[in-house]
Design an enzyme around this catalytic site. Structure first.
Site, PDB file in Angstrom:
ATOM      1  N   SER A   1      34.223  34.888  44.958  1.00  0.00           N
ATOM      2  CA  SER A   1      35.185  34.024  44.293  1.00  0.00           C
ATOM      3  C   SER A   1      36.013  34.889  43.342  1.00  0.00           C
ATOM      4  O   SER A   1      35.793  36.093  43.248  1.00  0.00           O
ATOM      5  CB  SER A   1      34.456  32.944  43.500  1.00  0.00           C
ATOM      6  OG  SER A   1      33.836  33.547  42.385  1.00  0.00           O
ATOM      7  N   LYS A   2      36.908  34.235  42.625  1.00  0.00           N
ATOM      8  CA  LYS A   2      37.804  34.969  41.716  1.00  0.00           C
ATOM      9  C   LYS A   2      37.041  35.853  40.731  1.00  0.00           C
ATOM     10  O   LYS A   2      37.526  36.878  40.288  1.00  0.00           O
ATOM     11  CB  LYS A   2      38.661  33.978  40.930  1.00  0.00           C
ATOM     12  CG  LYS A   2      39.736  33.332  41.771  1.00  0.00           C
ATOM     13  CD  LYS A   2      41.036  33.196  40.972  1.00  0.00           C
ATOM     14  CE  LYS A   2      42.152  32.670  41.836  1.00  0.00           C
ATOM     15  NZ  LYS A   2      42.079  31.225  42.059  1.00  0.00           N
ATOM     16  N   ARG A   3      35.840  35.406  40.385  1.00  0.00           N
ATOM     17  CA  ARG A   3      35.016  36.168  39.450  1.00  0.00           C
ATOM     18  C   ARG A   3      34.780  37.602  39.914  1.00  0.00           C
ATOM     19  O   ARG A   3      34.563  38.499  39.126  1.00  0.00           O
ATOM     20  CB  ARG A   3      33.641  35.491  39.352  1.00  0.00           C
ATOM     21  CG  ARG A   3      33.403  34.820  38.074  1.00  0.00           C
ATOM     22  CD  ARG A   3      32.134  34.003  38.033  1.00  0.00           C
ATOM     23  NE  ARG A   3      31.554  33.611  39.298  1.00  0.00           N
ATOM     24  CZ  ARG A   3      30.393  34.073  39.764  1.00  0.00           C
ATOM     25  NH1 ARG A   3      29.723  34.958  39.085  1.00  0.00           N
ATOM     26  NH2 ARG A   3      29.914  33.626  40.901  1.00  0.00           N
ATOM     27  N   HIS A   4      34.768  37.805  41.216  1.00  0.00           N
ATOM     28  CA  HIS A   4      34.422  39.118  41.760  1.00  0.00           C
ATOM     29  C   HIS A   4      35.643  40.000  41.993  1.00  0.00           C
ATOM     30  O   HIS A   4      35.543  41.067  42.552  1.00  0.00           O
ATOM     31  CB  HIS A   4      33.667  38.941  43.088  1.00  0.00           C
ATOM     32  CG  HIS A   4      32.461  38.093  42.963  1.00  0.00           C
ATOM     33  ND1 HIS A   4      32.408  36.802  43.425  1.00  0.00           N
ATOM     34  CD2 HIS A   4      31.269  38.341  42.390  1.00  0.00           C
ATOM     35  CE1 HIS A   4      31.221  36.299  43.149  1.00  0.00           C
ATOM     36  NE2 HIS A   4      30.517  37.199  42.528  1.00  0.00           N
ATOM     37  N   GLY A   5      36.784  39.538  41.578  1.00  0.00           N
ATOM     38  CA  GLY A   5      38.012  40.299  41.838  1.00  0.00           C
ATOM     39  C   GLY A   5      38.979  39.345  42.503  1.00  0.00           C
ATOM     40  O   GLY A   5      38.604  38.246  42.895  1.00  0.00           O
TER      41      GLY A   5
END
Ligand code: GLU
Length: 476
Positions: free
Chosen positions: A251-255
């Protein structure tokens, strides 16, 4: 004939997962000498947008994934926007209704909601109870004539099981009793994904459906539809999902998740292509694959069963590797606009030399801007630790003064003439070469790291070198 397709829904950016599905399909087609088809599944009319279509095209184009049939290129099996195939889908729905394999359902959303809640209370999976299966011809006719809102549901064959013989996952068995009479035509007259997908894959003569394994649970429904029509299902290959380093779904959290944002961040498309290919596919322990290599080596056998892990460090490593391999002209083309934006117009030859001085130091293209600042700005602070170490020494002033005087004599001001000056000075003063170079680097750049000294001196040019040495002499 191998015919594969990428069938995105244009509801947002082209994400890493979507790009990987596209890439695996494209590679399979190219490896097998088959056709790669792009079909836009835009039947969700509320969520589909023109911008998202554009984003899909842009992302695929950036990665160099060209399609043999699809929007903009057309082909014999079009149209390739699903909404333009509405009549085809509706005719096929009608065919199933006529054959008694599908039926009209007039249950209202409220009614269905209530039943879903009751099922949840009983801790049962929500399944349509088949109420409208039992309507008589006359009842159906009356409701249709009165214009009552309706959907069309597939009539699930009684019991049994459906086997998905997946090219990656092997045989996966689904019990039909866990499925229900799913909707194939919505109340807005548009087909559902499962239905349109089957009709289009069949009519477009798709031989292999390669897609994310989040669709595996749809596959038994799709197979049942193929069978209802008397069609042969294509081969299926479901690719494992992509997780972040923490093993949670990417998800966005990972890049950034959108592919095109990696272009803006300064990644090269060949690095991205290589990286995405490795998300769930491998060939021995090889890491570097150019496009042609990928085409040659790709196979569905090489696709792993376990989830792939998105690792930004690895992507960065790859990008650095590819930057070192690209032609100087291309690197200059990529860096030049960023440098001009940051530091204004400069002589093109000078820009080129600066860029090439950092060829082996860039991880991302925009790194060039902070790394090269002292080539464009005369005012900079000296690194504090560097000052203690290289300026506050008994010899610093002497070294810098001697360098300044001797470099002023160098003509032409090229690195092969510059180098002996440093070497001779070190020898005369009984110092190691580094002891001469370090204070000079700090004087010329304010930093402790730079391209090789003689390149640096040559590129800066005599005037700047002299000015900066003078400034450092005063400071030290
Ligand atoms: N439109 C579907 C999606 O974007 C396509 C799935 C498929 O490949 O069948 O997920």
């Amino acid at each position: 004939m191998i015919r594969v397709r990428f069938a995105p829904s244009p509801t947002g950016a082209l994400h890493i997962g979507g790009a990987r599905t596209a890439l695996f399909n494209w590679l399979y087609a190219r490896n097998q000498g088959g056709q790669f088809i792009l079909r836009i599944e835009d039947t969700d009319r509320e969520r589909s947008t023109v911008e998202a279509n554009r984003a899909i095209f842009d992302g695929l184009e950036w990665l160099g994934l060209d399609w043999d049939e699809g929007p903009n290129v057309d082909g014999p099996f079009g149209p390739y926007f699903q909404t333009e195939r509405l009549k085809i889908h509706q005719d096929h729905v009608e065919q199933l209704v006529k054959e008694g394999k599908a039926y009209y359902c007039f249950c209202t959303p409220d009614e269905l909601d209530k039943k879903r809640k009751e099922a949840a209370e009983r801790k049962e999976a929500p399944r349509y109870d088949g109420k409208c299966r039992k309507l008589s011809e006359a009842e159906i006719k009356a409701r249709l004539d009165s214009g009552m809102p309706k959907v069309v549901r597939f009539m699930l064959p009684p019991m049994g099981e459906t086997i998905v013989d997946d090219k990656i996952r092997g045989k996966v068995v689904f019990q039909n009793e866990l499925l229900d009479d799913f909707v194939i035509l919505k109340s807005d007259g548009f087909p559902t994904y499962n239905f349109a997908c089957v009709v289009d894959d069949h009519l477009m003569e798709i031989s292999h459906v390669i897609r994310g394994d989040d669709h595996l649970s749809n596959t038994p429904r799709q197979i049942l539809l193929y069978l209802a029509f008397g069609w042969k299902p294509p081969k299926f290959a479901h690719i494992p999902m992509i997780l972040g380093k923490d093993k949670a779904r990417m998800s966005k959290r990972h890049g950034a998740t959108s592919v095109i944002s990696y272009k803006d961040m300064g990644y090269l498309p060949e690095a991205m292509l290589n990286y995405i290919a490795k998300l769930g596919w491998g060939f021995g322990d090889e890491e570097l694959f150019l496009r042609e290599d990928l085409i040659k080596k790709f196979s569905l056998k090489g696709v792993k069963k376990s989830p792939a892990v998105f690792d930004m460090d690895k992507l960065n490593w790859l990008n650095g590797k590819y930057i070192r391999q690209i032609l100087p002209e291309r690197l200059v083309d990529l860096c030049e606009p960023l440098l001009i934006e940051a530091y204004g117009n400069h002589d093109v030859e000078y820009l080129k030399k600066v860029v090439m001085a950092f060829h082996d130091r860039l991880v991302l293209i925009p790194d060039i801007v902070p790394l090269s600042s002292y080539f464009f700005k005369d005012e900079f602070d000296y690194d504090k630790k560097g000052v203690e170490k290289h300026f506050k020494t008994p010899n610093a002033k002497k070294i810098l003064t001697a360098l300044k005087e001797r470099l002023a004599e160098v003509e032409p001001f090229t690195k092969d003439k510059i180098e002996p000056v440093f070497k001779a000075l070190a020898e005369e003063l009984g110092l190691k070469l580094g002891q001469v170079i370090h204070p000079c680097r700090l004087a010329l750049t304010g930093t402790l790291e730079s391209p090789p000294m003689y390149d640096l001196v040559e590129i800066l040019g005599k005037k700047k070198v002299e000015e900066r040495l003078s400034r450092a002499i005063k400071f030290s």
